[in-house]
Write an enzyme that holds these catalytic residues in place. Structure first.
Site, PDB file in Angstrom:
ATOM      1  N   ASP A 258      52.947  18.076  86.469  1.00 26.21           N
ATOM      2  CA  ASP A 258      52.813  17.345  87.744  1.00 26.21           C
ATOM      3  C   ASP A 258      53.283  18.160  88.941  1.00 26.21           C
ATOM      4  O   ASP A 258      53.736  17.609  89.946  1.00 26.21           O
ATOM      5  CB  ASP A 258      53.597  16.024  87.672  1.00 26.21           C
ATOM      6  CG  ASP A 258      53.081  15.129  86.560  1.00 26.21           C
ATOM      7  OD1 ASP A 258      53.892  14.399  85.958  1.00 26.21           O
ATOM      8  OD2 ASP A 258      51.875  15.200  86.257  1.00 26.21           O
TER       9      ASP A 258
HETATM   10  N1  LIG Z   1      50.185  21.059  81.639  1.00 29.37           N
HETATM   11  C1  LIG Z   1      50.002  19.835  82.180  1.00 29.37           C
HETATM   12  N2  LIG Z   1      49.492  18.842  81.450  1.00 29.37           N
HETATM   13  C2  LIG Z   1      49.316  17.616  81.997  1.00 29.37           C
HETATM   14  C3  LIG Z   1      49.700  17.363  83.335  1.00 29.37           C
HETATM   15  C4  LIG Z   1      50.207  18.458  84.101  1.00 29.37           C
HETATM   16  O1  LIG Z   1      50.512  18.322  85.313  1.00 29.37           O
HETATM   17  N3  LIG Z   1      50.358  19.672  83.496  1.00 29.37           N
HETATM   18  N4  LIG Z   1      49.601  16.070  83.857  1.00 29.37           N
HETATM   19  C5  LIG Z   1      49.604  15.040  82.813  1.00 29.37           C
HETATM   20  C6  LIG Z   1      49.480  13.610  83.199  1.00 29.37           C
HETATM   21  N5  LIG Z   1      50.809  13.002  83.221  1.00 29.37           N
HETATM   22  C7  LIG Z   1      51.137  12.412  84.410  1.00 29.37           C
HETATM   23  O2  LIG Z   1      50.301  12.301  85.296  1.00 29.37           O
HETATM   24  C8  LIG Z   1      51.673  12.960  82.099  1.00 29.37           C
HETATM   25  C9  LIG Z   1      51.119  12.889  80.827  1.00 29.37           C
HETATM   26  C10 LIG Z   1      51.953  12.839  79.708  1.00 29.37           C
HETATM   27  C11 LIG Z   1      53.321  12.849  79.835  1.00 29.37           C
HETATM   28  C12 LIG Z   1      54.152  12.811  78.612  1.00 29.37           C
HETATM   29  O3  LIG Z   1      55.371  12.787  78.662  1.00 29.37           O
HETATM   30  N6  LIG Z   1      53.451  12.787  77.458  1.00 29.37           N
HETATM   31  C13 LIG Z   1      54.120  12.797  76.118  1.00 29.37           C
HETATM   32  C14 LIG Z   1      53.343  11.937  75.115  1.00 29.37           C
HETATM   33  C15 LIG Z   1      53.131  10.515  75.658  1.00 29.37           C
HETATM   34  C16 LIG Z   1      52.317   9.685  74.656  1.00 29.37           C
HETATM   35  O4  LIG Z   1      52.075  10.175  73.524  1.00 29.37           O
HETATM   36  O5  LIG Z   1      51.942   8.556  75.029  1.00 29.37           O
HETATM   37  C17 LIG Z   1      54.047  14.249  75.601  1.00 29.37           C
HETATM   38  O6  LIG Z   1      53.013  14.938  75.879  1.00 29.37           O
HETATM   39  O7  LIG Z   1      54.979  14.599  74.875  1.00 29.37           O
HETATM   40  C18 LIG Z   1      53.876  12.929  81.105  1.00 29.37           C
HETATM   41  C19 LIG Z   1      53.063  12.970  82.226  1.00 29.37           C
HETATM   42  C20 LIG Z   1      48.487  15.354  81.841  1.00 29.37           C
HETATM   43  N7  LIG Z   1      48.764  16.613  81.255  1.00 29.37           N
END
Ligand SMILES: Nc1nc2c(c(=O)[nH]1)N[C@@H](CN(C=O)c1ccc(C(=O)N[C@@H](CCC(=O)O)C(=O)O)cc1)CN2
Length: 315
Positions: A258
């Site tokens: 983000d």
């Molecule tokens: N490299 C990036 N990937 C993603 C970004 C980014 O800016 N850089 N934005 C996200 C979207 N997002 C908020 O907008 C977001 C998505 C996921 C998470 C998170 O903590 N996900 C967990 C799993 C959650 C689940 O399984 O329901 C994780 O990946 O461990 C935080 C923010 C999209 N991708």
């Protein structure tokens, strides 16, 4: 003073865009305008910006130009016209390259009439995806959609109702399983050969190698007014902080979560009595609108990335 003869209108011209940025110096606009005029191009929109901090110059020119080769007019087949447009674009790029190199430009020439290929990724929340699918069906947003990919199967009926292929790639929580699933997701993306990837509330973090592969071509909608409330559960963070405005941010995806260059943002007022559920309801309209506006700016080549920021050449 003798008046110059008005040239006859070019029938069914190609509509192209030249986007460029370079260290600022006198003569950039003149040289580009001369390049276009020498080829009979009619500039229909021109935007310029000088960044005083970096002393860089940014420009976007949209122009109409004759398709030139009579074969295109004679062929009358869309395939031939598209092939001719590709050839015209390639020829212009080849002829412009020496100018770009002389100014040290980062540049591209694009076809404004060629729909971009876009892959949309989604998790469980459907409002942003539904908004984009509707705007595409209604013709408000023009883009090719080879597929939608999700880590959940919930939205398959919605996507397939629009006649779009749907791929379900579950992402487990364990690191090895997550890595394998994101590699499978990346393979599906690569297979679709997109110009742009849209994360429409896709809740999986893209690995650095995937961010690099599609640098400045992955658009995300974050459900907060960044830089406030980065990461997961921003509405919970907002409720805890007691803010009076919540918002949404459309930004390019980078390996830092983000933190990518911001394309579009907006806010909506909330009251002390609003619950997290109220915020999520109020936030949906803002998220959908901000993503659609940011996506359109990107599709129209109106977003120029400059470091960790963007320059927008809005209409
Ligand atoms: N490299 C990036 N990937 C993603 C970004 C980014 O800016 N850089 N934005 C996200 C979207 N997002 C908020 O907008 C977001 C998505 C996921 C998470 C998170 O903590 N996900 C967990 C799993 C959650 C689940 O399984 O329901 C994780 O990946 O461990 C935080 C923010 C999209 N991708």
């Amino acid at each position: 003073m003798t008046s110059l003869p008005t040239p006859p209108p070019v029938l069914n011209p190609a509509r192209l865009r030249l986007i460029a940025s370079c260290p600022d110096r006198v003569g950039i606009v003149a040289r580009v305008a001369t390049f276009l005029a020498e080829r009979g191009a009619s500039i229909t929109e021109a935007n310029h910006y000088h960044d005083t901090h970096s002393q860089w110059f940014f420009m976007r020119s949209e122009f109409e130009i004759g398709r030139g080769s009579p074969s295109a007019a004679e062929a009358h087949s869309p395939v031939s016209a598209a092939a001719d447009d590709a050839a015209l674009l390639a020829r212009l790029a080849e002829e412009f390259r020496p100018i770009a190199e002389a100014f040290g430009m980062q540049w591209r020439i694009t076809d404004a009439q060629q729909p971009r290929r876009v892959v949309i990724l989604v998790s469980r929340f459907d409002h942003c995806l539904a908004h984009l699918l509707h705007r595409r069906k209604s013709g408000d947003l023009v883009f090719d959609l080879p597929c939608v990919i999700s880590n959940h199967d919930d939205l398959r009926p919605l996507v397939e109702w629009y006649g779009v292929p749907f791929h379900h790639v579950p992402v487990p929580r364990d690191p090895a399983g997550k890595d394998a699933a994101l590699k499978q997701t990346a393979a599906l993306i690569d297979q679709a050969a997109p110009d742009t990837i849209v994360l429409a509330r896709y809740m999986q973090i893209f690995p650095p190698w995937l961010c690099e592969r599609y640098r400045d071509r992955i658009i995300n909608i974050h459900h907060s007014f960044l830089p406030s409330f980065v990461g997961g559960r921003p509405y919970h963070q907002a409720e805890e902080r007691g803010v009076k405005l919540i918002g949404a941010t459309c930004h390019y995806v980078t390996e830092e979560l983000d933190a990518g260059p911001i394309i579009e943002q907006d806010v909506v007022r909330i009251r002390h009595s609003d619950t997290i559920k109220d915020m999520m309801r109020l936030g949906k309209d803002v998220e959908s609108a901000v993503l659609a506006r940011g996506f359109r700016l990107h599709l129209e080549d109106r977003v120029l990335v400059h470091g960790h920021k963007t320059i927008l050449f809005s209409e």
